[in-house]
Design a protein around this motif. Structure first.
Motif, PDB file in Angstrom:
ATOM      1  N   SER A   1      50.589  -4.481  16.093  1.00 26.37           N
ATOM      2  CA  SER A   1      49.861  -4.025  17.278  1.00 26.37           C
ATOM      3  C   SER A   1      50.113  -4.934  18.460  1.00 26.37           C
ATOM      4  O   SER A   1      50.600  -6.066  18.311  1.00 26.37           O
ATOM      5  N   VAL A   2      49.742  -4.452  19.646  1.00 28.80           N
ATOM      6  CA  VAL A   2      49.901  -5.233  20.870  1.00 28.80           C
ATOM      7  C   VAL A   2      48.881  -6.356  20.961  1.00 28.80           C
ATOM      8  O   VAL A   2      49.000  -7.238  21.820  1.00 28.80           O
ATOM      9  N   MET A   3      47.871  -6.367  20.093  1.00 28.81           N
ATOM     10  CA  MET A   3      46.818  -7.380  20.156  1.00 28.81           C
ATOM     11  C   MET A   3      47.119  -8.609  19.316  1.00 28.81           C
ATOM     12  O   MET A   3      46.262  -9.495  19.180  1.00 28.81           O
ATOM     13  N   GLU A   4      48.338  -8.709  18.798  1.00 27.60           N
ATOM     14  CA  GLU A   4      48.636  -9.804  17.880  1.00 27.60           C
ATOM     15  C   GLU A   4      48.908 -11.123  18.590  1.00 27.60           C
ATOM     16  O   GLU A   4      49.371 -11.173  19.728  1.00 27.60           O
ATOM     17  N   HIS A   5      48.641 -12.191  17.864  1.00 31.07           N
ATOM     18  CA  HIS A   5      49.002 -13.550  18.255  1.00 31.07           C
ATOM     19  C   HIS A   5      50.496 -13.738  18.019  1.00 31.07           C
ATOM     20  O   HIS A   5      51.122 -13.010  17.240  1.00 31.07           O
ATOM     21  N   ASN A   6      51.086 -14.724  18.667  1.00 26.83           N
ATOM     22  CA  ASN A   6      52.508 -14.992  18.469  1.00 26.83           C
ATOM     23  C   ASN A   6      52.854 -15.406  17.039  1.00 26.83           C
ATOM     24  O   ASN A   6      54.023 -15.376  16.650  1.00 26.83           O
TER      25      ASN A   6
ATOM     26  N   PRO B   1      50.766 -12.663  24.388  1.00 29.15           N
ATOM     27  CA  PRO B   1      51.308 -12.114  25.629  1.00 29.15           C
ATOM     28  C   PRO B   1      51.141 -10.607  25.775  1.00 29.15           C
ATOM     29  O   PRO B   1      50.854 -10.113  26.862  1.00 29.15           O
ATOM     30  N   LEU B   2      51.315  -9.870  24.683  1.00 28.87           N
ATOM     31  CA  LEU B   2      51.216  -8.412  24.776  1.00 28.87           C
ATOM     32  C   LEU B   2      49.770  -7.954  24.929  1.00 28.87           C
ATOM     33  O   LEU B   2      49.501  -6.918  25.544  1.00 28.87           O
ATOM     34  N   ALA B   3      48.844  -8.738  24.398  1.00 26.51           N
ATOM     35  CA  ALA B   3      47.426  -8.426  24.593  1.00 26.51           C
ATOM     36  C   ALA B   3      47.061  -8.570  26.065  1.00 26.51           C
ATOM     37  O   ALA B   3      46.366  -7.719  26.640  1.00 26.51           O
ATOM     38  N   HIS B   4      47.536  -9.630  26.697  1.00 25.63           N
ATOM     39  CA  HIS B   4      47.257  -9.809  28.130  1.00 25.63           C
ATOM     40  C   HIS B   4      47.881  -8.682  28.952  1.00 25.63           C
ATOM     41  O   HIS B   4      47.272  -8.190  29.907  1.00 25.63           O
TER      42      HIS B   4
ATOM     43  N   LEU C   1      46.982  -9.047   6.339  1.00 21.42           N
ATOM     44  CA  LEU C   1      45.908  -9.322   7.287  1.00 21.42           C
ATOM     45  C   LEU C   1      46.009 -10.750   7.805  1.00 21.42           C
ATOM     46  O   LEU C   1      46.133 -11.698   7.023  1.00 21.42           O
ATOM     47  N   ASP C   2      45.952 -10.894   9.126  1.00 24.44           N
ATOM     48  CA  ASP C   2      45.844 -12.205   9.764  1.00 24.44           C
ATOM     49  C   ASP C   2      44.365 -12.449  10.038  1.00 24.44           C
ATOM     50  O   ASP C   2      43.786 -11.872  10.952  1.00 24.44           O
ATOM     51  N   ALA C   3      43.756 -13.302   9.214  1.00 20.20           N
ATOM     52  CA  ALA C   3      42.320 -13.574   9.340  1.00 20.20           C
ATOM     53  C   ALA C   3      42.048 -14.915   9.998  1.00 20.20           C
ATOM     54  O   ALA C   3      41.004 -15.537   9.757  1.00 20.20           O
TER      55      ALA C   3
ATOM     56  N   ILE D   1      51.085  -5.204   9.449  1.00 16.65           N
ATOM     57  CA  ILE D   1      50.491  -6.523   9.604  1.00 16.65           C
ATOM     58  C   ILE D   1      49.638  -6.528  10.866  1.00 16.65           C
ATOM     59  O   ILE D   1      50.119  -6.212  11.959  1.00 16.65           O
ATOM     60  N   LEU D   2      48.366  -6.860  10.711  1.00 18.35           N
ATOM     61  CA  LEU D   2      47.414  -6.799  11.811  1.00 18.35           C
ATOM     62  C   LEU D   2      46.464  -7.987  11.766  1.00 18.35           C
ATOM     63  O   LEU D   2      46.118  -8.481  10.689  1.00 18.35           O
ATOM     64  N   SER D   3      46.015  -8.394  12.940  1.00 20.83           N
ATOM     65  CA  SER D   3      44.948  -9.392  13.027  1.00 20.83           C
ATOM     66  C   SER D   3      43.612  -8.719  12.753  1.00 20.83           C
ATOM     67  O   SER D   3      43.347  -7.623  13.254  1.00 20.83           O
ATOM     68  N   HIS D   4      42.784  -9.391  11.994  1.00 21.96           N
ATOM     69  CA  HIS D   4      41.450  -8.869  11.710  1.00 21.96           C
ATOM     70  C   HIS D   4      40.607  -8.845  12.976  1.00 21.96           C
ATOM     71  O   HIS D   4      39.810  -7.929  13.183  1.00 21.96           O
TER      72      HIS D   4
END
Length: 386
Positions: free
Chosen positions: A93-98, A342-345, A173-175, A143-146
């Motif tokens: 997703s676009v909300m992920e951390h690097n 960056p993509l979240a911003h 899951l990235d928790a 793969i997604l951030s929780h």
């Protein structure tokens, strides 16, 4: 100092964390599995105790399925590099951390995989309903951030499997943000891997983390890092049993001892109780922000489906200017910039200036939140340069 950058690294830690690290260093930090002497055996007990506590936290019956690494980043890289093969496709997703985006992008640039990203709404919620639009015959993993490290938005991870046509796709899951603040359980969420970091909500030292995995994904993963384990030492091949399969080299024993103490503190307080406390102090800030006209919250306006990460923009200040004022005039520590997301911003419209993030932790008090509100009201009322 009012420390409100817990989404980056939690501070303060429980007293037991400091004591565990100090006791390990002073009492003899032996090398677990590398001998039958007293200090080596004591080191093995420390590691097993931490592994068992993490298994309890993540709802896993087999402590050996808890793999200890140096960070969530190393954990994600280990899983992705072991799992993904040429021609595979991944959904994120676009909300992920690097820590997620950069490994995926490197694999793409190396010609190994392709990937697609789920969009998000204005409050940072991932549109899980779009997952079938992105799914392909060669999709190997999701793969997604929780939860977002930027807005605190908790994503509906439990719905992912039901939305997929191919129920066998692996879910990772990235928790990093959620573990320690809300319940995160491997089997209840129907995911294959939970990757975690030790130094945020789990209240451990920096340089600790790991991942928890089920049998299904373990069967297809191969060791990426190989070396000494203290087990089966006559073989030149990395052991394929857990946890040795993924734990080559000497452990960070003082860090793991501290992590174990942090996790035990959370288990004693219970994640549900912690979550209720976080909601209470979050309500205080969110209510105050709703009355401010020149400070804007980016993300969910209420406490439902969110962690205590608050992303702010300002009419009369850049985020960096606001952060400077908060620190130098009010001793409030925050985080400004792009938060490795960056993509979240870009998705949230803050890619030009970044944002200011406030993030509460286990030891944030009501008094500190009230002092923060006084400081924010000052920023809301005083125009830049006045």
């Amino acid at each position: 100092m009012i420390y409100l950058d817990n989404a980056s690294t939690s501070f303060l830690k429980p007293q037991g964390v400091y004591e565990a690290v100090d006791r390990t260093l002073r009492g003899g930090a032996g090398n677990p599995g590398r001998g039958a002497n007293r200090v080596s055996m004591e080191a093995a007990k420390i590691i097993y105790s931490t592994r068992k506590s993490l298994a309890d936290l993540f709802g896993v019956n087999q402590p050996e399925h808890v793999i200890l690494k140096s960070s969530v980043t190393e954990s994600i890289n280990t899983v992705l590099l072991s799992l993904l093969k040429p021609g595979d496709h991944v959904i994120s997703s676009v909300m992920e951390h690097n820590s997620v985006l950069r490994p995926l992008e490197k694999l793409r640039l190396d010609g190994v995989i392709t990937y697609d990203l789920l969009p998000c709404s204005h409050d940072g919620s991932i549109d899980i309903s779009r997952i079938r639009d992105l799914e392909k015959e060669n999709t190997k993993a999701v793969i997604l951030s929780h939860a977002s490290n930027l807005t605190g938005t908790i994503q509906p991870i439990g719905e992912v499997r039901s939305k997929l046509r191919n129920k066998g796709i692996f879910i990772i899951l990235d928790a990093a943000q959620s573990a320690g603040y809300i319940p995160v359980r491997l089997y209840e969420m129907d995911v294959d891997v939970i990757s975690f970091t030790g130094h945020k909500g789990l209240l451990g030292p920096q340089g600790t983390g790991g991942f928890v995995l089920n049998d299904r994904i373990n069967e297809v993963l191969n060791p990426i890092f190989t070396g000494g384990t203290g087990s089966d030492s006559l073989s030149l091949v990395q052991p394929l049993y857990l946890p040795d399969k993924f734990e080559a080299g000497t452990h960070n024993l003082p860090g793991i001892a501290g992590l174990g103490a942090g996790v035990r503190y959370i288990l004693e307080r219970k994640p549900d109780t912690i979550s209720k406390y976080i909601i209470n102090i979050s309500e205080l800030l969110l209510s105050a922000l709703s009355d401010m006209t020149s400070i804007h919250l980016i993300g969910l306006p209420g406490t439902q489906n969110r962690l205590p990460n608050f992303c702010l923009s300002f009419d009369y200040y850049t985020p960096s200017e606001a952060g400077y004022v908060l620190e130098n005039q009010f001793s409030v520590i925050t985080r400004t910039g792009y938060h490795c997301a960056p993509l979240a911003h870009k998705a949230l419209g803050t890619e030009k200036t970044g944002a200011l993030r406030i993030s509460f932790g286990h030891f944030t008090t009501m008094d500190e939140v009230e002092e923060l509100i006084v400081a924010l009201k000052y920023l809301d009322e005083v125009k830049n340069g006045d």
